[in-house]
Structure formats: C-alpha cells, structure tokens
Write a protein that holds these residues in place. Sequence first.
Motif, PDB file in Angstrom:
ATOM      1  N   ARG A 163       0.851  -1.127  -0.015  1.00 58.48           N
ATOM      2  CA  ARG A 163       0.017  -0.110  -0.033  1.00 58.48           C
ATOM      3  C   ARG A 163       0.684   1.343  -0.036  1.00 58.48           C
ATOM      4  NH1 ARG A 163      -2.002  -3.354   3.946  1.00 58.48           N
ATOM      5  NH2 ARG A 163      -1.098  -2.054   5.617  1.00 58.48           N
ATOM      6  N   PRO A 164       1.576   1.305  -1.176  1.00 60.35           N
ATOM      7  CA  PRO A 164       2.644   2.672  -1.013  1.00 60.35           C
ATOM      8  C   PRO A 164       1.676   3.957  -1.032  1.00 60.35           C
ATOM      9  CG  PRO A 164       2.588   1.691  -3.141  1.00 60.35           C
ATOM     10  CD  PRO A 164       1.839   0.904  -2.236  1.00 60.35           C
ATOM     11  N   THR A 165       2.031   4.983  -0.323  1.00 55.02           N
ATOM     12  CA  THR A 165       1.526   6.182  -0.577  1.00 55.02           C
ATOM     13  C   THR A 165       2.080   7.010  -1.539  1.00 55.02           C
ATOM     14  OG1 THR A 165       3.591   6.959   0.847  1.00 55.02           O
ATOM     15  CG2 THR A 165       1.575   6.407   2.133  1.00 55.02           C
ATOM     16  N   PHE A 166       3.212   6.795  -2.399  1.00 57.85           N
ATOM     17  CA  PHE A 166       3.503   7.302  -3.617  1.00 57.85           C
ATOM     18  C   PHE A 166       2.789   6.333  -4.620  1.00 57.85           C
ATOM     19  CE2 PHE A 166       6.310   7.194  -7.476  1.00 57.85           C
ATOM     20  CZ  PHE A 166       6.415   8.472  -7.516  1.00 57.85           C
ATOM     21  N   LYS A 167       2.019   7.293  -5.378  1.00 63.29           N
ATOM     22  CA  LYS A 167       0.904   6.782  -6.464  1.00 63.29           C
ATOM     23  C   LYS A 167       1.224   6.731  -7.755  1.00 63.29           C
ATOM     24  CE  LYS A 167      -1.754   6.126  -3.031  1.00 63.29           C
ATOM     25  NZ  LYS A 167      -2.188   4.764  -2.246  1.00 63.29           N
ATOM     26  N   TYR A 168       2.500   7.178  -8.067  1.00 60.00           N
ATOM     27  CA  TYR A 168       2.777   7.297  -9.455  1.00 60.00           C
ATOM     28  C   TYR A 168       3.869   6.015 -10.166  1.00 60.00           C
ATOM     29  CZ  TYR A 168       1.275  11.946  -8.242  1.00 60.00           C
ATOM     30  OH  TYR A 168       0.525  12.815  -7.763  1.00 60.00           O
ATOM     31  N   SER A 169       3.658   4.942  -9.444  1.00 59.98           N
ATOM     32  CA  SER A 169       4.236   3.885  -9.665  1.00 59.98           C
ATOM     33  C   SER A 169       3.325   2.640 -10.113  1.00 59.98           C
ATOM     34  CB  SER A 169       5.422   3.364  -8.816  1.00 59.98           C
ATOM     35  OG  SER A 169       5.788   2.156  -9.335  1.00 59.98           O
ATOM     36  N   HIS A 170       3.523   2.210 -11.311  1.00 55.39           N
ATOM     37  CA  HIS A 170       2.551   1.063 -11.894  1.00 55.39           C
ATOM     38  C   HIS A 170       3.531  -0.001 -12.385  1.00 55.39           C
ATOM     39  CE1 HIS A 170      -0.279  -0.874 -14.691  1.00 55.39           C
ATOM     40  NE2 HIS A 170      -1.201  -0.262 -13.713  1.00 55.39           N
ATOM     41  N   TRP A 171       2.843  -1.213 -12.270  1.00 55.78           N
ATOM     42  CA  TRP A 171       3.461  -2.584 -12.607  1.00 55.78           C
ATOM     43  C   TRP A 171       4.316  -2.299 -14.008  1.00 55.78           C
ATOM     44  CZ3 TRP A 171       2.511  -5.451 -16.772  1.00 55.78           C
ATOM     45  CH2 TRP A 171       1.273  -5.386 -17.170  1.00 55.78           C
ATOM     46  N   ILE A 172       3.557  -1.476 -14.814  1.00 57.51           N
ATOM     47  CA  ILE A 172       4.033  -1.460 -16.245  1.00 57.51           C
ATOM     48  C   ILE A 172       5.384  -0.563 -16.309  1.00 57.51           C
ATOM     49  CG2 ILE A 172       3.553  -0.435 -18.468  1.00 57.51           C
ATOM     50  CD1 ILE A 172       0.682  -0.925 -18.143  1.00 57.51           C
ATOM     51  N   THR A 173       5.256   0.414 -15.282  1.00 57.48           N
ATOM     52  CA  THR A 173       6.515   1.283 -15.450  1.00 57.48           C
ATOM     53  C   THR A 173       7.599   0.423 -14.742  1.00 57.48           C
ATOM     54  OG1 THR A 173       6.008   2.188 -13.296  1.00 57.48           O
ATOM     55  CG2 THR A 173       5.231   3.201 -15.163  1.00 57.48           C
ATOM     56  N   SER A 174       7.362  -0.351 -13.806  1.00 61.55           N
ATOM     57  CA  SER A 174       8.355  -1.224 -13.086  1.00 61.55           C
ATOM     58  C   SER A 174       8.807  -2.279 -14.092  1.00 61.55           C
ATOM     59  CB  SER A 174       7.863  -1.917 -11.748  1.00 61.55           C
ATOM     60  OG  SER A 174       7.372  -1.067 -11.092  1.00 61.55           O
ATOM     61  N   LEU A 175       7.765  -2.880 -14.688  1.00 58.65           N
ATOM     62  CA  LEU A 175       8.467  -3.860 -15.804  1.00 58.65           C
ATOM     63  C   LEU A 175       9.302  -3.340 -17.113  1.00 58.65           C
ATOM     64  CD1 LEU A 175       8.227  -6.739 -17.028  1.00 58.65           C
ATOM     65  CD2 LEU A 175       6.000  -6.150 -18.054  1.00 58.65           C
ATOM     66  N   LEU A 176       8.939  -2.202 -17.236  1.00 59.31           N
ATOM     67  CA  LEU A 176       9.581  -1.201 -18.552  1.00 59.31           C
ATOM     68  C   LEU A 176      11.061  -1.061 -17.880  1.00 59.31           C
ATOM     69  CD1 LEU A 176       7.091   0.980 -20.020  1.00 59.31           C
ATOM     70  CD2 LEU A 176       8.164  -1.153 -21.065  1.00 59.31           C
ATOM     71  N   GLY A 177      10.991  -0.460 -16.497  1.00 59.25           N
ATOM     72  CA  GLY A 177      12.296  -0.230 -15.890  1.00 59.25           C
ATOM     73  C   GLY A 177      13.239  -1.524 -15.759  1.00 59.25           C
ATOM     74  N   MET A 178      12.791  -2.688 -15.459  1.00 60.58           N
ATOM     75  CA  MET A 178      13.581  -3.728 -15.307  1.00 60.58           C
ATOM     76  C   MET A 178      13.891  -4.267 -16.877  1.00 60.58           C
ATOM     77  SD  MET A 178      12.318  -7.768 -14.266  1.00 60.58           S
ATOM     78  CE  MET A 178      11.208  -8.017 -15.613  1.00 60.58           C
ATOM     79  N   ILE A 179      13.012  -4.285 -17.836  1.00 62.69           N
ATOM     80  CA  ILE A 179      13.394  -4.610 -19.290  1.00 62.69           C
ATOM     81  C   ILE A 179      14.559  -3.516 -19.592  1.00 62.69           C
ATOM     82  CG2 ILE A 179      12.831  -4.795 -21.489  1.00 62.69           C
ATOM     83  CD1 ILE A 179      10.153  -5.724 -20.621  1.00 62.69           C
ATOM     84  N   GLY A 180      14.546  -2.242 -19.439  1.00 61.25           N
ATOM     85  CA  GLY A 180      15.449  -1.339 -19.936  1.00 61.25           C
ATOM     86  C   GLY A 180      16.813  -1.632 -19.223  1.00 61.25           C
ATOM     87  N   CYS A 181      16.767  -1.758 -17.959  1.00 59.69           N
ATOM     88  CA  CYS A 181      18.005  -2.322 -17.230  1.00 59.69           C
ATOM     89  C   CYS A 181      18.891  -3.474 -17.818  1.00 59.69           C
ATOM     90  CB  CYS A 181      17.978  -2.346 -15.687  1.00 59.69           C
ATOM     91  SG  CYS A 181      17.438  -0.749 -14.931  1.00 59.69           S
ATOM     92  N   PHE A 182      18.157  -4.821 -17.879  1.00 58.57           N
ATOM     93  CA  PHE A 182      18.906  -5.789 -18.294  1.00 58.57           C
ATOM     94  C   PHE A 182      19.055  -5.699 -19.974  1.00 58.57           C
ATOM     95  CE2 PHE A 182      16.570  -7.607 -14.496  1.00 58.57           C
ATOM     96  CZ  PHE A 182      17.795  -7.869 -13.750  1.00 58.57           C
ATOM     97  N   GLY A 183      18.305  -5.216 -20.436  1.00 59.34           N
ATOM     98  CA  GLY A 183      18.350  -4.902 -22.036  1.00 59.34           C
ATOM     99  C   GLY A 183      19.605  -4.157 -22.483  1.00 59.34           C
ATOM    100  N   VAL A 184      19.777  -3.078 -21.627  1.00 60.81           N
ATOM    101  CA  VAL A 184      20.862  -1.958 -21.917  1.00 60.81           C
ATOM    102  C   VAL A 184      22.141  -2.780 -21.643  1.00 60.81           C
ATOM    103  CG1 VAL A 184      22.044  -0.148 -21.092  1.00 60.81           C
ATOM    104  CG2 VAL A 184      19.518  -0.059 -21.922  1.00 60.81           C
ATOM    105  N   MET A 185      21.968  -3.619 -20.439  1.00 57.76           N
ATOM    106  CA  MET A 185      23.478  -4.408 -20.265  1.00 57.76           C
ATOM    107  C   MET A 185      24.089  -5.233 -21.223  1.00 57.76           C
ATOM    108  SD  MET A 185      22.319  -5.790 -16.407  1.00 57.76           S
ATOM    109  CE  MET A 185      23.798  -7.084 -16.524  1.00 57.76           C
TER     110      MET A 185
END
Length: 749
Positions: free
Chosen positions: A380-402
Amino acid sequence: MSGSSKNDLTGSTKFGTFGGVFTPCTLTILGVIMFLRFGQVVGQSGIYTAVLIVLAAKTITTLTTLSLSAIASNTRVKGGGAYYLISRSLGVEFGGAIGVLFFAAQAISVAMYIIGFTEALAATFPSMADNAMAISTLVNLITFVCVYIGAGWTIKVQYFILAILAAALGSFYAGAIADFNPEYLQTNLQPSFLEGENTFTMFALFFPAVTGIMAGANMSGDLANPSKSIPRGTLAAVVVTGVVYLSQAFLLGCARPAEELIGNNMVIRDIAVWPMLITAGVFAATLSSALGSMMGAPRILQAFARDEIFTSLKFFGAGSGLSNEPRRATVLTFAIAQVCIVFGDLNAIAPIITMFFMITYGLLNLATFYESVTRNPSYRPTFKYSHWITSLLGMIGCFGVMFLINGVWATMSLLFIGAIYWFIRSKEVEARWGNLQSGVIFERARKALLKLEDEVYHPKNWRPIVMALSGSGWTRPHIPIYGHWLTSGHGILSLAHVVTGDLEEQSVLRDRYEKLLRSFIKREEIDAFPAVACAEYVSDGIESLIQCHGIGGLRPNTVLLGWPRDESKADSFGATVRLIARTKRSILAARFLSHREDDEDSEKSTATSTAEHWTVPRGTIDVWWRGMENGELMLLLAHLLHRNPEWRANSVRVLRVVQNEQAKAEIIKHMQEIAASARIHFDTEVVISDEPVPKVIHATSRNASLVLLGFQTPEEGQEAAMYHSLELLAGDLPRVIMVDSAGGMTLES
C-alpha cells in the motif's frame, strides 16, 4: 538486526529531504563524468545521439526512481538502501546477492571519483601528474577520515560543495552561450566515433553519471522520514540533473568542435568564463561523489552484516556512537577503494560499475513489479505514481541495456549474482523478515486453483489427494510415511487428527496437536499439510475434515487410516468406513502387524520406531486382483509406490487365484492388455489352486514388501463379519493395505 531500535539515530541527528536525499543525489550525479567525460560523449556521439543517450539513461533511472519511491513509501525503510528494499521484497537470496553487489559497486565508485579528481588536478597542475598515485591515495585517506568522523559533519560539507558546483555550472553556461558557434552546431549534430567506439560504449561511459539516484536511499537509516524524503528528494534530483545534462549536451556541441570535445578532458573549464570555478567545481564534485559513495557503501554493508546472511561478515554490523556510524565497514570500503586506485583507471572502472548498478536497478524494478502484480494486501505505497507497467519497463530497460553495452560483461555479472544467489540458497538461510515470495506463490496458487476449477475434470488426470488419519504422527508413523510415498511427486498429503471435546474447551489441545503434526512433518521431511479438527465425537470430526478440508479441485479423494487392532473396534471402524464411503472418497486401511499399538492415542512411539518405518522392506508389491472395481486403484497405487526411488527395486506383481488351468491363459492375456493400455509394467502371476483363498494368499505373498487387497464397505450390522473375513485374508502378512475404491480414475488413458 538492522531494525533494532537501539541502533536508530536520535531524532535530532536525522536529516531531511534536502540535506539527506536531494543534496547527495545531485552531487553524486553531477560528478566526475560530467566534468571530465561528458565532452567526449558529446564529441563522439554528436548532439542528437548524446541527447538520446541522456534521455535513455534518465528514462531508466526515472522508472527505477518511481519503483524506489513506491517501495520506500510502502515500508519503514531502515539502513541499507537498495539492499534493504530488495531483500524485504524478493527475499534473502536476492537481497544477499544485491548486498554484495551493491556494496562492491559503491566501494568501487569511491575509487572512480577519486581517480577523476586526481586526473583533474593533474590537468590543472601538470607537475603533479607524476605523483598521481600518491595524490589519489591521500585523497582517499582524507575522504575516509571525513566519513569516519560521522555523516552529520559530511552532510554539512556537502552544502558548501553544492554551492561551489552551482557557481561552476553558472560559469560554464555563461561561457558556452558567449562562445555559441552555428558552424559547430551544424557539424556536431552527427556522430564522430573513434575506432572501436559506438553509441553503446558511449552510453556505458556516461551511465555511471546518473547512478547517484541511490545516494539518498543509501542514507535511509539516517533520514527523519525516509518514506517521504526518498521519493521527493530523488525525483527532484533526477529532474534537475536531467535539465543540466540535456542543456550541457546542446551547449557543448555549440561551443567547441568535435576534436576538442574528444581530446580535451578539461574542455568545460576552457569554455567557462571563470575557469577557476570549473576547477573548484571538478574538485568539489568528484570529492562530494566520493564522500557520498564512502558514506553509502558502509551503510549497505552494515545492514547486510546485521541480517547475518553471511556470519563471517557479522563483525561489520557493529555501529559506533549515538548515531550508529558504521566505522568498521567504512575501513573496509577505504581498503577496497585503495585497491581499485592502485590497479584501475577511469575508463576501465566505469563499465563495471554500470553493470553492477544496472543489476541493482533491474532487481529493484522487479521487486516493485512483483509487489504490484501479486496484489499483496500489504503493498500500500503512499507514492501513487508507480505502476507495474513502469516497473516492468524499468526492469527490461536495465537488463536489455546491459547486453547492448557488453554481452560478455553482462553475462559474467549475471552469473556472478546467480552464483551468490545459489550459494545463499544452498545454505538455507532463513529470513527473519517477510518478503513477497509468499505473495508470489499465493498469487500463482490462486490463479491455478481458479483455472483448475474451470477445467473439465477427466479421470486420466486423477491424482492421489490423500487425507491420512495419522494421530499426532508419532502414534502411527507408518500411516504418514506410506501416505508420503503414495503421493510423493504426484499428489497431495494431509495428516489429519481429531480432538474430541468442545472447541472452546479443547482449543489449546487442538493447537498443540497441530504443532505436533507440523513438528513431525518437518522432522521427518514429509511433503504434507496438517489438519486438526475438534468435535464431540471422532466420527463427527472425521466427517468435518473430509467435507471441509481442501479447496476447489484440491479436496481429498482418498482417506488413509489404520486397521483396527482387535475385534472390539470393528463396529466403530465399519461405521467410519461407511461415513467415508458416503462422501465418495476411496478408502485405504493400513494393517501393519509391527505397529499394533496398545493405545492408538499414545505418543510413546520413539524416533527409532519411526526410522524403522522409513526402511523399505524387501520383496514384491503384490496386488491381489479380483476385477477392475478396486483393481484399478490398487494397481495405480502400486505403480505410484514403485515410482519412489527407494521402492524401485520392489517390482509389482498382479496375482489372481483360479481353480483350473483353462482360465490361466485368458487371465494372463487380459492382464497383458491392461498393462499395455495402462502403460504400467508389472508381472502377472496366476495361481492355480483349490486350496482356500486365504491360505493361497499367505503362501504366495509371505515374502512381499506390501500386499494390496480389495474390500467393500460393510452394510450396517456386518462390521464384525467384514473384520473377520479380511483378518482371515491378511493372516500373518506383516504389511497389508485394504483398498475400497470410490472410482474417479482410469488406467486406460
């Protein structure tokens, strides 16, 4: 543990958003790469590509910051930064791997920033170039002393450094605007890569410049309000530094030709109106970044050591003074940085740090992704501007760029973290905190159960879901052990017990028996679930368990219970069997002569007797065939038992008694057809005899490891007759399981 209240800082010494998060993040991001290497990135990549590199790097760090903010605002963040957040989400194995990796990355970053400082110093005062190693060592020592004194003093120093950095940037902007040249702008729009360089090598060189987003999170244990300060301070630093880098990329390309941008590491100083401010800025930025990493790395190690994942690191978990300074860990950080100073250079260190930070960011995004998609009620994060899609894109971006940067280094880095993960897992370290692995498992189980509920059941998918009426486990160990063998790898086993009496009066006893069953399951390493019911009568408890235990398609289809030890219990046993049969469950009654207790509820059975039941007896598994009604289940159970590695040497025999030779050939042919259609290997033996059937069974199966006999549920009043007939069939055979099948399975599938 890192969560001990005695280790928390006092409120008066904790830091706010600006001092504890924004300042260290900004100073770490606007550091050595900006002053000494960003000109090279722009010169080789061109303005367009340089802007794309900045935007790509900032996109990844922004997505990661959103994930960081979500997790940081969902839990009470203590010391350890990214390590603490990942370990509390993904578990001890990933957390431990990240603890090692992220500490190493931060410690090596100290060396990178100090090498950058020395390089700038040598460019300003060429006479010092010959003493670069000594200067770097001295600066490392000074940085160490500053941090060793305490974080409070270091934070105050960073305010002064931030002011110098702002003045240096102002000097650069003034000079770049004055030197604006349209021809440089035109020619610098396109790339001018040197041999062996490309967009991805430039990205690898630049990316460490934006990895400072964790500088604030690393100070989490020193913040007054981490859940608010980390999101606000980190996002503010990302935005401000993003504007700085984008504007610099444009202005550098407009102020100098590509050759000078590439060849002159101090080109920013040459552009500035007041060059000395740039020199002061370089010194300030590199020293502040080194200070930030020197502060962050020990705190990661301290939190990691306190979790005692590696007991050998426990020494570094100690804190000093009221502010809990990690001084032992600071000494180790200094030593690692010094080794890197001796053996490393800036261009070699930067890509290694890039890989380490990418993995850390990728796993942080993964943690947030899993927290979100598993719909964990505790998320129940009080920060409301994160979504599973943004997290997934961030993860793909990190490992892809590696892998785009350097596939070999990326593979080695992942193998390294995989090896640490495997090592921690092999040690079976038990986490002393909750993590989302149980949430992931729960969500998978929930979806699987719903899908199973929608599927049309077919007999070929039958699996043994066995409820074993086992007492406390120790009282009748042969029942849970054989239940385990019958379901291992194929079905589900529940060990059930009924406590007689009123629930309000017997609740403590009920809890005690459930603990006993859990203890037995754990000690004997049985794959099973405990199930204890409280009822006024045993029959009522069994009825409740059979009807209510399980969920969806995972309700028990078979009940395993003990055979009564004497005729006095035949009536109650028959009533129990009828009760189970009415619920359309198959019945397995285990008659083991070696375990006929004087008191079925006693708990005097020793560990030695339990161990004896784990010993697989020699001999065949004998199925006495009298037709398909019970035969299908008996043959399937014999097959499942034989599939256990311990039982592989015990072959399955299907036996039948006939009185004349003429029927033998037909029976053998029929059983061969069953074997072919069932795809189960067994030996068929037809015994020709006119002797009484019990005598034939005793003689034929006297050396069998287990004998399976079919029976039918007795009518009311026929309990004693059933007991006598089956006792006669079993005779002195040591291990017999009586089987009454309720159907639901088929061999021909």
